[in-house]
Design an enzyme around this catalytic site. Structure first.
Site, PDB file in Angstrom:
ATOM      1  N   CYS A 101       4.485 115.416  18.890  1.00  9.37           N
ATOM      2  CA  CYS A 101       3.768 114.151  18.745  1.00  9.37           C
ATOM      3  C   CYS A 101       2.765 114.016  19.881  1.00  9.37           C
ATOM      4  O   CYS A 101       3.099 114.299  21.037  1.00  9.37           O
ATOM      5  CB  CYS A 101       4.762 112.990  18.781  1.00  9.37           C
ATOM      6  N   HIS A 143       6.239 111.434   9.358  1.00 14.50           N
ATOM      7  CA  HIS A 143       6.126 111.250  10.807  1.00 14.50           C
ATOM      8  C   HIS A 143       5.170 110.096  11.122  1.00 14.50           C
ATOM      9  O   HIS A 143       5.488 109.204  11.917  1.00 14.50           O
ATOM     10  CB  HIS A 143       5.632 112.557  11.436  1.00 14.50           C
ATOM     11  N   GLU A 144       3.995 110.115  10.486  1.00 15.95           N
ATOM     12  CA  GLU A 144       3.001 109.064  10.745  1.00 15.95           C
ATOM     13  C   GLU A 144       3.458 107.718  10.197  1.00 15.95           C
ATOM     14  O   GLU A 144       3.238 106.676  10.822  1.00 15.95           O
ATOM     15  CB  GLU A 144       1.634 109.453  10.174  1.00 15.95           C
ATOM     16  N   HIS A 147       5.568 105.946  12.603  1.00 18.28           N
ATOM     17  CA  HIS A 147       4.819 105.264  13.669  1.00 18.28           C
ATOM     18  C   HIS A 147       4.468 103.829  13.269  1.00 18.28           C
ATOM     19  O   HIS A 147       4.443 102.936  14.115  1.00 18.28           O
ATOM     20  CB  HIS A 147       3.524 106.015  14.006  1.00 18.28           C
TER      21      HIS A 147
END
Length: 177
Positions: A101, A143-144, A147
């Protein structure tokens, strides 16, 4: 005018917040943010970047898979803008693979993710899209998307034994080639 954005690091409280929906996609600030995110992720050798990583708590990220020094085997794709994204369906199969990341430099983790996902998002022109994503690109999306909900990949690692330094990760990757 486009400019590189500063990527915040783990410990900044914005990385732990839930992001707000974007209401006006055609807003000049939103369109400028999109261009700046695309430039920033390319400059940082990333394959994705979310608005919270540049201190903007909005539901927007870029998936920009391409081979680079951090991900030499990444598939090539055009940077894709994903606004107000969501997973609408997912595989039952979970696959573990290494993730890094831009907000957590120097560390990789073995992270379990869905093998495939069906997703919905709005593009930068305001068009609703739905796509099926698999493997590495599905991993980037998940993953994004994390966030946007204040979650980082370290939260998903099952054991501290599944962490490795970036330097050691790159050394092991070089042994494979």
């Amino acid at each position: 005018m486009n400019s590189l954005l500063s990527i915040i690091k783990l410990g900044n409280p914005i990385l732990r917040q839930s992001s707000s929906l974007i209401e006006n996609i055609q807003d000049e600030q939103t369109q400028c943010l999109i261009d700046n995110l695309i430039m920033t992720v390319a400059n940082a050798n990333g394959v994705g970047i979310a608005a919270p990583q540049v201190s903007i708590s909005q539901r927007l990220f870029i998936v920009a898979s391409r081979p680079n020094p951090r991900y030499p085997n990444a598939p090539e794709m055009e940077p894709t803008v994903m606004i107000n994204p969501k997973i609408v369906e997912n595989s039952t199969e979970i696959v573990k693979d290494w993730e890094g990341c831009l907000s957590i430099p120097g560390i990789r983790g073995l992270v379990p993710r869905y093998h495939w996902i069906n997703v919905e998002y709005t593009d930068r022109n305001g068009e609703l899209k739905d796509n099926m994503l698999v493997d590495f690109v599905a991993r980037i999306f998940q993953h994004e998307c994390d966030h946007l909900d204040g979650v980082v990949f370290l939260d998903r690692v099952e054991s501290s034994q599944d962490l490795i330094s970036e330097e050691e990760y790159q050394r092991l990757q070089n042994l494979k080639t």
